[in-house]
Design an enzyme around this catalytic site. Structure first.
Site, PDB file in Angstrom:
ATOM      1  N   GLY A 225       0.821  -1.203   0.000  1.00  0.00           N
ATOM      2  CA  GLY A 225       0.000   0.000   0.000  1.00  0.00           C
ATOM      3  C   GLY A 225       0.856   1.254   0.000  1.00  0.00           C
ATOM      4  CG  ASP A 257      -4.626  -4.892 -12.072  1.00  0.00           C
ATOM      5  OD1 ASP A 257      -4.233  -5.851 -11.393  1.00  0.00           O
ATOM      6  OD2 ASP A 257      -5.826  -4.644 -12.280  1.00  0.00           O
TER       7      ASP A 257
END
Length: 327
Positions: A225, A257
């Site tokens: 994150g 992604d």
């Protein structure tokens, strides 16, 4: 470099909840949850893990091959991807099922609750990689990303049979695949991608320790994150690459992604994993600044500025030398 990206191709329905999920969850009632969230916004966007990654690679100047299953409603989406530089000749079109749907609600803390309808994706298990390899004169790398579970195992086994390196990205499907098949997915992978929660879940479902799984793969990359990413190799000290700060985040769908697209592009250019990860983090930061995982054309100036500010002039110069074909 000939990279095949296998996985989901979907339409994303992205909604914004103007509150916090945590404030609506009652710890003593979790066994009987019944909640409905009134959302303010709905955005319908192109998506799917494999399509997102393939598009990111194409925008960085590569020619990725997309491998997955879609429905007869894929026509406009497919044409658009081809116009962006993605090879869709290995995409299977179902005659009976619609393209997969991803329905996701994001709260003020960027936490997400999502559902996924597989639809035509279930037919990905019918896809063989050998015709794609024959059409292209071979494959240098296959990414096995979230897809129909049977298809994921099949693609991994095909890579072993063909002697082709593969990257394992089991992601959301870890919860759906039994331990034996998960081990078949990751053992011998050139790179294993997970986030922190998926890493813990993978250990639980395979009944292996983190170190045991690390021994079975070449490199394990864990996304953290806002803390960036961690690169691990058995017998070596982990390397942490900080994230590119984003002061005006909009919507987090597709960040992983975008990271994978940047990382795979960097390694295809012969860059080391740290530099490739820096590009991946910068790509993720661009995605966080808009709604949906695919966004607009790649802003290479903004990309390089963020790399320069976070990782320094040398990193920006080294990556700029490879971005001449970016679109």
């Amino acid at each position: 470099m000939r990279i095949a990206i296998t996985g989901s191709i979907a339409t994303d329905h992205l909604m914004a909840f103007p509150g916090r999920f945590a404030e609506q969850l009652m710890p003593d009632q979790l066994a009987a949850v019944s909640l409905s969230f009134l959302v303010d916004d709905l955005e319908v966007r192109r998506g799917g893990v494999a399509a997102n990654i393939a598009l990111g690679l194409a925008r960085l100047g590569l020619a990725p091959v997309l491998v997955g299953a879609v429905g007869p409603d894929f026509g406009e989406y497919g044409s658009w991807l081809r116009g962006e530089g993605v090879d869709t000749a290995s995409v299977r079109v179902s005659s009976t099922r619609q393209t997969a749907r991803f329905m996701c609600t994001t709260d003020l803390d960027r936490n997400q609750i999502a559902s996924f309808y597989a639809g035509a994706m279930a037919e990905a298990r019918e896809i063989e990689l050998s015709p794609t390899a024959a059409r292209l004169g071979g494959l240098d790398l296959v990414l096995v990303s979230p897809n129909d579970p049977t298809a994921m195992v099949r693609h991994t086994e095909e890579c072993r049979a063909l002697g082709r390196p593969f990257a394992a990205d089991p992601g959301q499907q870890i919860a759906r695949i039994d331990g034996a098949d998960l081990l078949r997915l990751v053992d011998g992978a050139w790179v294993l991608f997970t986030n922190e929660y998926e890493a813990a879940l993978l250990c639980k479902h395979t009944d292996r320790t983190h170190d045991e799984l690390l021994e079975s793969v070449g490199t394990w990359i864990t996304t953290l994150g806002a803390e960036g990413i961690r690169i691990e190799r058995a017998g070596e000290e982990p390397v942490t690459v900080p994230a590119v700060p984003v002061t005006d985040p909009v919507e987090p769908t597709g960040l992983g992604d975008s990271f994978r697209a940047g990382f795979l592009a960097g390694t295809s250019w012969g860059l080391d994993m740290t530099r490739s990860s820096q590009l991946g983090c910068a790509m993720a930061a661009l995605t966080l600044r808009h709604v949906g995982p695919q966004g607009d054309k790649l802003d290479t100036d903004a990309l390089l500025d963020s790399i320069r500010e976070t990782y320094g002039e040398q990193a920006a110069d080294e990556l700029a030398a490879h971005l001449g074909g970016a679109r």
